[in-house]
Design a protein around this motif. Structure first.
Motif, PDB file in Angstrom:
ATOM      1  N   ASP A  65     -83.849 118.230  13.061  1.00 36.44           N
ATOM      2  CA  ASP A  65     -82.620 118.561  12.349  1.00 36.44           C
ATOM      3  C   ASP A  65     -81.963 117.299  11.797  1.00 36.44           C
ATOM      4  O   ASP A  65     -81.990 116.241  12.437  1.00 36.44           O
ATOM      5  CB  ASP A  65     -81.633 119.249  13.297  1.00 36.44           C
ATOM      6  N   ASP A  66     -81.369 117.423  10.632  1.00 37.62           N
ATOM      7  CA  ASP A  66     -80.433 116.444  10.061  1.00 37.62           C
ATOM      8  C   ASP A  66     -81.047 115.340   9.205  1.00 37.62           C
ATOM      9  O   ASP A  66     -80.324 114.656   8.484  1.00 37.62           O
ATOM     10  CB  ASP A  66     -79.557 115.768  11.129  1.00 37.62           C
ATOM     11  N   HIS A 119     -80.933 122.505   5.407  1.00 33.77           N
ATOM     12  CA  HIS A 119     -79.919 122.378   6.469  1.00 33.77           C
ATOM     13  C   HIS A 119     -78.526 122.316   5.842  1.00 33.77           C
ATOM     14  O   HIS A 119     -77.625 121.710   6.409  1.00 33.77           O
ATOM     15  CB  HIS A 119     -80.227 121.140   7.306  1.00 33.77           C
ATOM     16  N   HIS A 123     -74.115 119.786   5.646  1.00 40.25           N
ATOM     17  CA  HIS A 123     -74.035 120.083   7.081  1.00 40.25           C
ATOM     18  C   HIS A 123     -72.754 120.864   7.390  1.00 40.25           C
ATOM     19  O   HIS A 123     -71.943 120.483   8.242  1.00 40.25           O
ATOM     20  CB  HIS A 123     -74.094 118.791   7.914  1.00 40.25           C
ATOM     21  N   PRO A 160     -76.482 124.534  10.442  1.00 47.13           N
ATOM     22  CA  PRO A 160     -75.858 123.331  11.016  1.00 47.13           C
ATOM     23  C   PRO A 160     -75.011 123.700  12.230  1.00 47.13           C
ATOM     24  O   PRO A 160     -74.303 124.717  12.205  1.00 47.13           O
ATOM     25  CB  PRO A 160     -74.978 122.815   9.872  1.00 47.13           C
ATOM     26  N   PHE A 161     -75.091 122.912  13.265  1.00 46.76           N
ATOM     27  CA  PHE A 161     -74.371 123.144  14.528  1.00 46.76           C
ATOM     28  C   PHE A 161     -74.782 124.488  15.162  1.00 46.76           C
ATOM     29  O   PHE A 161     -74.169 124.932  16.120  1.00 46.76           O
ATOM     30  CB  PHE A 161     -72.849 123.133  14.335  1.00 46.76           C
TER      31      PHE A 161
HETATM   32 ZN    ZN Z   1     -77.676 119.567  12.116  1.00 43.94          ZN
END
Ligand code: ZN
Length: 264
Positions: A65-66, A119, A123, A160-161
């Protein structure tokens, strides 16, 4: 990338002129990226896949992720040496900023068989946005990936999250996302089903999770023939919170590659 001791066999396959549909079954059960695991492997219609309740093989999807810079410098380089592919969930608005992958690195990984997934552009905390703004956050990033030559994972989303709400599922559908991964802890035994395609479970690798625990997750995925969407963030020598140490990461990838060589 050919693993030492293995030979590459090549056959020419001609589609029969009368064929309306054919299915390609992979012999290697460990897949790194989302489109391989869910679509490239079995070429079927949505209606057909919606009737499948269980996988016949285990799938291990290695997620990051990210788009942290270590996805390229640590994960991609090491996994490449083992012939493993991964999926990087890209935040388009962060690409090229300090500490993040660059566009050229994303494109290199894509060319190397990795999927660059969606993603969102910035975010976003999707569940705090209106449905229309969720669509913008999602679609902007799909278009960014597609316009930069990386269409394969562009319509797969990781929230995201891990945040989503009922509007998120609508936004996914309206922006043509094929599937979406949550951070809900679990495996997928039926991720081909249309009904839950926007609320797929993931398996986290938080800081403090031991290598032995992570190996046990791999064993579970293999022995139960489920799909495990194992996700990482940053791979670093100074891990904290969501990050994982380099040595443990490499040892876990060695373990996955070993299992594949053993024919699981
Ligand atoms: Zn993320």
């Amino acid at each position: 990338m050919l693993i030492a001791g293995f030979k590459r066999l090549t056959v020419t396959f001609v589609t029969p002129a009368t064929a309306a549909l054919y299915s390609i079954r992979k012999l290697i059960n460990v897949a790194g990226n989302v489109s391989d695991a869910w679509f490239a492997v079995d070429s079927m219609t949505f209606e057909e896949v919606s009737t499948i309740d269980n996988h016949s093989v285990a799938n291990i999807v290695i997620n990051f992720d990210d788009g942290d810079a270590s996805v390229y410098t640590q994960a991609y380089s090491y996994m490449n040496s083992l012939g493993l592919k991964g999926t990087s969930w890209v935040i388009g608005g962060f690409v090229g900023q300090a500490g993040n992958i660059t566009l050229a690195q994303a494109q290199e990984m894509y060319a190397g068989g990795w999927d660059m997934g969606n993603h969102t552009w910035g975010h976003s905390h999707l569940s705090s946005l209106s449905e229309a703004d969720q669509e913008t956050a999602i679609l902007t990033n799909s278009l960014y990936l597609e316009n930069n030559g990386m269409p394969r994972g562009a319509r797969y989303l990781a929230y995201p999250f891990g945040e989503y709400n009922a509007d998120s599922l609508i936004a996914c559908a309206n922006t043509g996302q094929r599937m979406a991964r949550t951070t809900n802890d679990g495996y997928e035994t039926s991720c081909f089903k249309i009904a839950n395609r926007y609320i797929l479970n993931g398996k986290p690798t938080p800081y403090g999770m031991t290598l032995e625990t992570a190996k046990a997750e791999i064993d579970y995925i293999i022995s139960n023939k489920v799909t495990g969407l194992v996700y990482f963030h940053k791979i670093t020598d100074t891990p904290e919170i969501l990050n994982w140490p380099i040595a443990d990461f490499q040892a876990l990838m060695d373990y996955v590659a070993l299992k594949r060589m053993q024919g699981y």
